[in-house]
Design a protein around this motif. Structure first.
Motif, mmCIF file in Angstrom:
data_model
loop_
_atom_site.group_PDB
_atom_site.id
_atom_site.type_symbol
_atom_site.label_atom_id
_atom_site.label_comp_id
_atom_site.label_asym_id
_atom_site.label_seq_id
_atom_site.Cartn_x
_atom_site.Cartn_y
_atom_site.Cartn_z
ATOM 1 N N TYR A 173 0.846 -1.188 0.000
ATOM 2 C CA TYR A 173 0.000 0.000 0.000
ATOM 3 C C TYR A 173 0.879 1.234 0.000
ATOM 4 O O TYR A 173 2.098 1.144 0.149
ATOM 5 N N GLU A 227 0.984 5.456 1.433
ATOM 6 C CA GLU A 227 0.406 6.430 2.357
ATOM 7 C C GLU A 227 0.979 7.809 2.052
ATOM 8 O O GLU A 227 2.191 7.969 1.927
ATOM 9 N N CYS A 281 -8.641 4.019 -1.026
ATOM 10 C CA CYS A 281 -9.656 3.756 -0.010
ATOM 11 C C CYS A 281 -9.832 4.920 0.970
ATOM 12 O O CYS A 281 -10.752 4.911 1.781
ATOM 13 N N TYR A 314 -4.528 7.100 1.478
ATOM 14 C CA TYR A 314 -4.093 5.710 1.294
ATOM 15 C C TYR A 314 -4.525 5.139 -0.051
ATOM 16 O O TYR A 314 -5.652 5.335 -0.492
ATOM 17 N N VAL A 328 -4.429 1.254 -1.723
ATOM 18 C CA VAL A 328 -4.225 -0.130 -1.324
ATOM 19 C C VAL A 328 -4.139 -1.036 -2.555
ATOM 20 O O VAL A 328 -4.806 -0.792 -3.559
ATOM 21 N N HIS A 329 -3.300 -2.063 -2.467
ATOM 22 C CA HIS A 329 -3.139 -3.051 -3.551
ATOM 23 C C HIS A 329 -4.120 -4.186 -3.264
ATOM 24 O O HIS A 329 -3.980 -4.908 -2.283
ATOM 25 N N TYR A 382 -3.645 -7.937 -1.772
ATOM 26 C CA TYR A 382 -3.162 -8.145 -0.407
ATOM 27 C C TYR A 382 -4.218 -7.900 0.662
ATOM 28 O O TYR A 382 -3.933 -7.996 1.853
ATOM 29 N N ILE A 383 -5.440 -7.576 0.269
ATOM 30 C CA ILE A 383 -6.510 -7.371 1.247
ATOM 31 C C ILE A 383 -6.970 -8.723 1.781
ATOM 32 O O ILE A 383 -7.303 -9.616 1.017
ATOM 33 N N VAL A 417 -9.279 -1.625 6.469
ATOM 34 C CA VAL A 417 -8.894 -2.710 5.576
ATOM 35 C C VAL A 417 -7.726 -3.413 6.256
ATOM 36 O O VAL A 417 -6.776 -2.767 6.700
ATOM 37 N N LEU A 476 -4.683 -6.014 5.801
ATOM 38 C CA LEU A 476 -3.850 -6.530 4.723
ATOM 39 C C LEU A 476 -2.975 -7.683 5.198
ATOM 40 O O LEU A 476 -2.756 -7.860 6.399
ATOM 41 N N ILE A 514 -5.343 -0.355 7.599
ATOM 42 C CA ILE A 514 -5.421 1.041 7.178
ATOM 43 C C ILE A 514 -6.882 1.489 7.140
ATOM 44 O O ILE A 514 -7.779 0.677 6.961
#
Length: 126
Positions: free
Chosen positions: A29, A31, A73, A77, A79-80, A83-84, A92, A94, A100
């Motif tokens: 991710y 930030e 999201c 942030y 997010v990939h 990886y969630i 979320v 990860l 995050i």
């Protein structure tokens, strides 16, 4: 974003003193902090998770990455999606233990993007 001869996508990060090639698949991710962004990377075998600071705003980074694999999201942030592990009302979760925040206004859209990404990966056999 570029691709190598074997079609692996990567980011080329350049500063005044160095350049580094980061495989997109390693980005967990990102930030945002003011006009810099911290990229949190999946650890390679035997190493610790890495954080790379780049002088780029999150919106510019998002433009360089494949839209199908990443989701903004929260205003700070990115997010990939692969990886969630879990999404709840406010966060979320990860792989590798990161949690995050999720904006209230983006939670439903994130949930749908997560489902679509994994349905597509399932259809492709990934």
């Amino acid at each position: 974003m570029k691709e190598t001869g074997n079609k692996e996508a990567y980011l080329l990060l350049e500063t005044e003193t160095e350049a580094e090639k980061i495989p997109v698949r390693r980005i967990l991710y990102a930030e945002a902090f003011s006009h810099t962004t911290a990229l949190y990377l999946v650890p390679e075998s035997g190493e610790k998770a890495a954080c790379k600071e780049i002088k780029m705003c999150l919106g510019d980074l998002a433009e360089l990455l494949p839209r199908a694999g990443f989701f903004r999201c929260h205003r700070s942030y990115l997010v990939h999606l692969p990886y969630i592990r879990r999404i709840d009302r406010t966060q979320v979760y990860l792989d590798y233990g990161a949690a995050i925040p999720v904006s209230r206004g983006r939670r439903e859209e994130l949930y749908q993007a997560f489902l679509e990404y994994h349905k597509e990966a399932f259809r492709d056999g990934s």
